[in-house]
Design an enzyme around this catalytic site. Sequence first.
Site, PDB file in Angstrom:
ATOM      1  CB  CYS A   1      -5.317  -1.419  -1.868  1.00  0.00           C
ATOM      2  SG  CYS A   1      -6.629  -0.780  -0.816  1.00  0.00           S
TER       3      CYS A   1
ATOM      4  CD  GLU B   1      -5.387  -6.040  -1.390  1.00  0.00           C
ATOM      5  OE1 GLU B   1      -4.853  -4.919  -1.258  1.00  0.00           O
ATOM      6  OE2 GLU B   1      -6.152  -6.509  -0.560  1.00  0.00           O
TER       7      GLU B   1
ATOM      8  CD  GLU C   1      -1.675   4.695   4.514  1.00  0.00           C
ATOM      9  OE1 GLU C   1      -1.196   5.562   5.270  1.00  0.00           O
ATOM     10  OE2 GLU C   1      -2.337   3.715   4.911  1.00  0.00           O
TER      11      GLU C   1
ATOM     12  CB  CYS D   1     -10.718  -3.142   0.806  1.00  0.00           C
ATOM     13  SG  CYS D   1     -10.179  -2.518  -0.796  1.00  0.00           S
TER      14      CYS D   1
ATOM     15  CG  ASN E   1      -0.457  -0.246   2.516  1.00  0.00           C
ATOM     16  OD1 ASN E   1       0.560  -0.907   2.675  1.00  0.00           O
ATOM     17  ND2 ASN E   1      -1.114   0.296   3.520  1.00  0.00           N
TER      18      ASN E   1
ATOM     19  CB  CYS F   1      -8.623  -4.990  -3.288  1.00  0.00           C
ATOM     20  SG  CYS F   1      -7.601  -3.494  -3.280  1.00  0.00           S
TER      21      CYS F   1
HETATM   22  N1  THU Z   1      -5.273  -1.706   2.544  1.00  0.00           N
HETATM   23  C1  THU Z   1      -4.743  -2.457   1.559  1.00  0.00           C
HETATM   24  O1  THU Z   1      -3.632  -2.182   1.075  1.00  0.00           O
HETATM   25  N2  THU Z   1      -5.459  -3.509   1.096  1.00  0.00           N
HETATM   26  C2  THU Z   1      -6.674  -3.867   1.578  1.00  0.00           C
HETATM   27  O2  THU Z   1      -7.329  -4.721   0.989  1.00  0.00           O
HETATM   28  C3  THU Z   1      -7.162  -3.267   2.811  1.00  0.00           C
HETATM   29  C4  THU Z   1      -6.575  -1.946   3.134  1.00  0.00           C
HETATM   30  C5  THU Z   1      -4.523  -0.532   3.004  1.00  0.00           C
HETATM   31  C6  THU Z   1      -5.114   0.777   2.557  1.00  0.00           C
HETATM   32  C7  THU Z   1      -4.579   1.727   3.586  1.00  0.00           C
HETATM   33  O3  THU Z   1      -3.303   2.180   3.164  1.00  0.00           O
HETATM   34  C8  THU Z   1      -4.399   0.888   4.831  1.00  0.00           C
HETATM   35  O4  THU Z   1      -4.469  -0.466   4.405  1.00  0.00           O
HETATM   36  C9  THU Z   1      -5.471   1.118   5.883  1.00  0.00           C
HETATM   37  O5  THU Z   1      -6.738   1.004   5.333  1.00  0.00           O
END
Ligand code: THU
Length: 136
Positions: free
Chosen positions: A58, A60, A49, A91, A47, A94
Site C-alpha cells: 500500500c 501508506e 502491486e 485500509c 502503492n 495501514c
Molecule cells: N491501497 C493503498 O495503497 N492504500 C490503501 O489504504 C487502500 C488500498 C492500494 C492497494 C492496491 O494496490 C490498490 O490500492 C487496490 O486495493
Amino acid sequence: MKISEKIYTEIYKKAITVMDKAYAPYSKFKVGAAILDSSGNFHVGCNVENAAYPIGNCAEASAISAMIASDGKEIKVIAVTGYGELLCTPCGGCRQRIREFSALDIPIIVGNEVEIKKIYTLEELLPSSFGPENLK
Ligand code: THU
C-alpha cells in the site's frame, strides 16, 4: 507541532504527485501517501502491486518505509490520495501501521486528484486500538 493550512496543502500536493508514480497494473487504482514527520521532513510513497497479489504494498506502507529509512521517527501528518469521488481512506492494515508511529490525534488527510475531501484523526479511523504501549 503547530500545523498550518499551508502544510495541509503542501502535503496533499506531495501525495497527489506521487500517486501517479504508483505501480498498479492489476487494480488500476493508484494511491499516493505523504508523511510529515516530527523533524519537519516529508516522505512519500505509492502503492506497488505484484503479480503475486497479496505481496503488493500500500502507499501508506511505502511512505512509512521511506520515513524509517530516512531516520524519521514519528508521523505528525499523513495524506492519502486516490482518484475518484469515493474517499480513499487508509485500509485497516495501514491504519494499524500508522498507529505504530503516531499519536492518536494526528490528522489523516484524505483527498482525490482534485482536492482534500476530509480530515480524520487516527483515533476516528482506528478506535480502541492496540499499540506499542500495550507491550511495555
Ligand atoms: N491501497 C493503498 O495503497 N492504500 C490503501 O489504504 C487502500 C488500498 C492500494 C492497494 C492496491 O494496490 C490498490 O490500492 C487496490 O486495493
